[in-house]
Design an enzyme around this catalytic site. Sequence first.
Site, mmCIF file in Angstrom:
data_model
loop_
_atom_site.group_PDB
_atom_site.id
_atom_site.type_symbol
_atom_site.label_atom_id
_atom_site.label_comp_id
_atom_site.label_asym_id
_atom_site.label_seq_id
_atom_site.Cartn_x
_atom_site.Cartn_y
_atom_site.Cartn_z
ATOM 1 N N GLY A 14 0.822 -1.208 0.000
ATOM 2 C CA GLY A 14 0.000 0.000 0.000
ATOM 3 C C GLY A 14 0.851 1.250 0.000
ATOM 4 N N GLY A 16 -0.374 4.328 0.072
ATOM 5 C CA GLY A 16 -1.212 5.455 0.487
ATOM 6 C C GLY A 16 -0.439 6.287 1.505
ATOM 7 N N PHE A 17 -1.174 7.000 2.354
ATOM 8 C CA PHE A 17 -0.501 7.884 3.309
ATOM 9 C C PHE A 17 0.398 7.109 4.269
ATOM 10 C CE2 PHE A 17 -4.093 10.509 1.979
ATOM 11 C CZ PHE A 17 -3.426 11.695 1.702
ATOM 12 N N GLY A 18 -0.098 5.950 4.743
ATOM 13 C CA GLY A 18 0.676 5.174 5.712
ATOM 14 C C GLY A 18 1.888 4.519 5.077
ATOM 15 N N VAL A 82 -1.799 -7.460 -4.274
ATOM 16 C CA VAL A 82 -1.518 -8.508 -3.284
ATOM 17 C C VAL A 82 -2.774 -9.352 -3.090
ATOM 18 C CG1 VAL A 82 -0.980 -8.908 -0.843
ATOM 19 C CG2 VAL A 82 0.317 -7.215 -2.162
ATOM 20 N N GLU A 173 -18.808 17.863 1.749
ATOM 21 C CA GLU A 173 -18.013 18.524 0.709
ATOM 22 C C GLU A 173 -18.621 18.296 -0.676
ATOM 23 O OE1 GLU A 173 -13.798 18.741 3.117
ATOM 24 O OE2 GLU A 173 -14.030 17.088 1.721
ATOM 25 N N ASP A 302 -5.664 3.008 7.884
ATOM 26 C CA ASP A 302 -7.088 2.647 7.929
ATOM 27 C C ASP A 302 -7.327 1.158 8.106
ATOM 28 O OD1 ASP A 302 -7.669 5.263 7.488
ATOM 29 O OD2 ASP A 302 -8.786 4.960 5.621
ATOM 30 N N ALA A 318 -5.845 10.771 7.291
ATOM 31 C CA ALA A 318 -4.504 10.760 6.720
ATOM 32 C C ALA A 318 -3.390 11.015 7.751
ATOM 33 C CB ALA A 318 -4.435 11.768 5.573
HETATM 34 C C1 LIG Z 1 -13.052 10.680 -0.382
HETATM 35 C C2 LIG Z 1 -12.175 10.694 0.831
HETATM 36 C C3 LIG Z 1 -11.917 11.895 1.471
HETATM 37 C C4 LIG Z 1 -11.105 11.928 2.585
HETATM 38 N N1 LIG Z 1 -10.844 13.137 3.179
HETATM 39 C C5 LIG Z 1 -9.968 13.188 4.194
HETATM 40 C C6 LIG Z 1 -9.595 14.440 4.756
HETATM 41 O O1 LIG Z 1 -10.104 15.490 4.349
HETATM 42 N N2 LIG Z 1 -8.659 14.451 5.756
HETATM 43 C C7 LIG Z 1 -8.087 13.300 6.210
HETATM 44 O O2 LIG Z 1 -7.218 13.357 7.075
HETATM 45 N N3 LIG Z 1 -8.438 12.101 5.736
HETATM 46 C C8 LIG Z 1 -9.356 12.015 4.731
HETATM 47 N N4 LIG Z 1 -9.716 10.805 4.205
HETATM 48 C C9 LIG Z 1 -9.189 9.582 4.837
HETATM 49 C C10 LIG Z 1 -7.780 9.310 4.396
HETATM 50 O O3 LIG Z 1 -7.642 9.446 3.005
HETATM 51 C C11 LIG Z 1 -7.397 7.918 4.860
HETATM 52 O O4 LIG Z 1 -7.519 7.854 6.253
HETATM 53 C C12 LIG Z 1 -5.983 7.588 4.451
HETATM 54 O O5 LIG Z 1 -5.874 7.542 3.054
HETATM 55 C C13 LIG Z 1 -5.553 6.260 5.061
HETATM 56 O O6 LIG Z 1 -4.261 5.988 4.643
HETATM 57 P P1 LIG Z 1 -3.799 4.489 4.424
HETATM 58 O O7 LIG Z 1 -2.364 4.546 4.081
HETATM 59 O O8 LIG Z 1 -4.219 3.653 5.561
HETATM 60 O O9 LIG Z 1 -4.661 3.975 3.194
HETATM 61 P P2 LIG Z 1 -4.781 4.558 1.733
HETATM 62 O O10 LIG Z 1 -4.270 5.942 1.660
HETATM 63 O O11 LIG Z 1 -6.173 4.292 1.308
HETATM 64 O O12 LIG Z 1 -3.786 3.642 0.900
HETATM 65 C C14 LIG Z 1 -3.995 2.274 0.732
HETATM 66 C C15 LIG Z 1 -3.193 1.844 -0.484
HETATM 67 O O13 LIG Z 1 -3.191 0.426 -0.523
HETATM 68 C C16 LIG Z 1 -3.345 -0.003 -1.852
HETATM 69 N N5 LIG Z 1 -3.921 -1.349 -1.806
HETATM 70 C C17 LIG Z 1 -5.060 -1.726 -1.211
HETATM 71 N N6 LIG Z 1 -5.243 -3.047 -1.390
HETATM 72 C C18 LIG Z 1 -4.188 -3.505 -2.111
HETATM 73 C C19 LIG Z 1 -3.809 -4.772 -2.614
HETATM 74 N N7 LIG Z 1 -4.539 -5.866 -2.400
HETATM 75 N N8 LIG Z 1 -2.675 -4.873 -3.317
HETATM 76 C C20 LIG Z 1 -1.900 -3.792 -3.542
HETATM 77 N N9 LIG Z 1 -2.208 -2.552 -3.090
HETATM 78 C C21 LIG Z 1 -3.337 -2.420 -2.375
HETATM 79 C C22 LIG Z 1 -4.291 1.038 -2.436
HETATM 80 O O14 LIG Z 1 -4.175 1.062 -3.843
HETATM 81 C C23 LIG Z 1 -3.811 2.322 -1.795
HETATM 82 O O15 LIG Z 1 -2.850 2.976 -2.559
HETATM 83 C C24 LIG Z 1 -10.541 10.730 3.088
HETATM 84 C C25 LIG Z 1 -10.803 9.526 2.451
HETATM 85 C C26 LIG Z 1 -11.611 9.499 1.326
HETATM 86 C C27 LIG Z 1 -11.879 8.181 0.630
#
Ligand SMILES: Cc1cc2nc3c(=O)[nH]c(=O)nc-3n(C[C@H](O)[C@H](O)[C@H](O)COP(=O)(O)OP(=O)(O)OC[C@H]3O[C@@H](n4cnc5c(N)ncnc54)[C@H](O)[C@@H]3O)c2cc1C
Length: 419
Positions: A14, A16-18, A82, A173, A302, A318
């Site tokens: 992943g 994403g932010f984490g 994955v 929003e 998340d 995030a």
């Molecule tokens: C529409 C929306 C608006 C938001 N607005 C806000 C905000 O204003 N402020 C705020 O703080 N937070 C906001 N959030 C929440 C924030 O985006 C999440 O809390 C944050 O992205 C979590 O980070 P993460 O790294 O856990 O997961 P994510 O950022 O979701 O990253 C997960 C990553 O894992 C990858 N992945 C998943 N499954 C697989 C797999 N099987 N194989 C390979 N890759 C995989 C995905 O492609 C993705 O890139 C919002 C979320 C959404 C959906």
Amino acid sequence: MAGQSQRPQVVIVGAGFGGLSASKALAKVGVDVALVDAYNHHCFQPLLYQVATAALSPADVAWPIRAILRAQKNVRVIMARVTGVDLEMRRVRTNEIDLPYDYLVLATGSTHSYFGHDEWAPFAPGLKHIADATEIRRRFLLAFERAEVVELEAERARLLTFVIVGGGATGVEMAGAIAEVAQRTLRHDFRRIDPRNSRIVLIEAGPRLLPSFPQALSHYAERSLRGMGVEILLNCKVTGCDAQGVSLDGGRIEAATVMWAAGVVASPAAQWIGAAHDRAGRIKVNPDLSVPGHREIFAIGDTAAVVDRDGKPVPGIAPAAKQMGIYAAKVIAARMRGEPPPPPFAYHHLGDLATIGRKSAVVKLGFLQLTGLLGWLFWSAVHIYFLIGLRNRFVVALNWLWSYLTFQRGARLIGIAPR
Ligand SMILES: Cc1cc2nc3c(=O)[nH]c(=O)nc-3n(C[C@H](O)[C@H](O)[C@H](O)COP(=O)(O)OP(=O)(O)OC[C@H]3O[C@@H](n4cnc5c(N)ncnc54)[C@H](O)[C@@H]3O)c2cc1C
């Protein structure tokens, strides 16, 4: 890389932010990192709704992962999905290759939940990826185009009805942005319809909008949206979604465009490793974010159920995911160096922000609460600051300034594919 390097292998699933924060925080640690994501880009989800409502283009809110990590030589980026984890062999299974790990960081995020009604998904798409945003944009702009040409009044009314399910930040929003497009951006663009007659309905099952914000800010958001012509239904549960609209507790709304912004469920990572999880599927982790029984596996962001020092669940936002990514990297670094582990993970809440529309936002920073223009300026500055890359900051700031001065939205491009 496996077999060529003697250094410990860290697989991060992943970007994403984490996952991205964890990767960056391992830059100076003597490990090789394989960062795996099913997409080749990192998406700034907080601004996805602006893509869905034609204010920004996809490339303004997403960046190639390889480009972000170009300079970090100990990271290898792998685009793959994955599918599971072999705990015994310590290998991550993907649709492309198996990846051996000494440490595994699960950062696969969450997605929207239809509360056991996945059959609603085609009629009420949620917002998670760029493709979701462009699909919502297509549906919402197409509704105006079709309304311009249909003859039946009832069908025109259905086409000009937009329903958003879920009164959290994303729902608020979206509702505000759609109202602005209907009231301002499109008002002079059609000849047979008046987009200002659109009906925009925001449905929330709970008693107030923005439940994680203080009550006063919820009320401010409600007043602002009502002032923009948005209908708000509180304490109202959706009982069905279909191609014609939504059914509610004791009612029905005919609507061509329905958007889902209610409820989230974690990725299936808990199932890959057979870990204990909460009702939303988030892996229950130790205070150092490792998975019970697997000190070499960490779950962050998340997809992890983390409880703060005061016993409160850490929110799925995030900044929390970023802080967890940095923390997991610190634990790995300490183990690598044979140092004592860092103190248990402690989450620092920076604040809550949501924008409602032009010159209107709600912000809570500790004891400080901002609304109106001040809140909106603060919200804008924070989002520009956290965007990745100078180009995106510049383009987004310029786009917002332009929209602010002209009410225009540039990313309104849709079409009908040949059959
Ligand atoms: C529409 C929306 C608006 C938001 N607005 C806000 C905000 O204003 N402020 C705020 O703080 N937070 C906001 N959030 C929440 C924030 O985006 C999440 O809390 C944050 O992205 C979590 O980070 P993460 O790294 O856990 O997961 P994510 O950022 O979701 O990253 C997960 C990553 O894992 C990858 N992945 C998943 N499954 C697989 C797999 N099987 N194989 C390979 N890759 C995989 C995905 O492609 C993705 O890139 C919002 C979320 C959404 C959906």
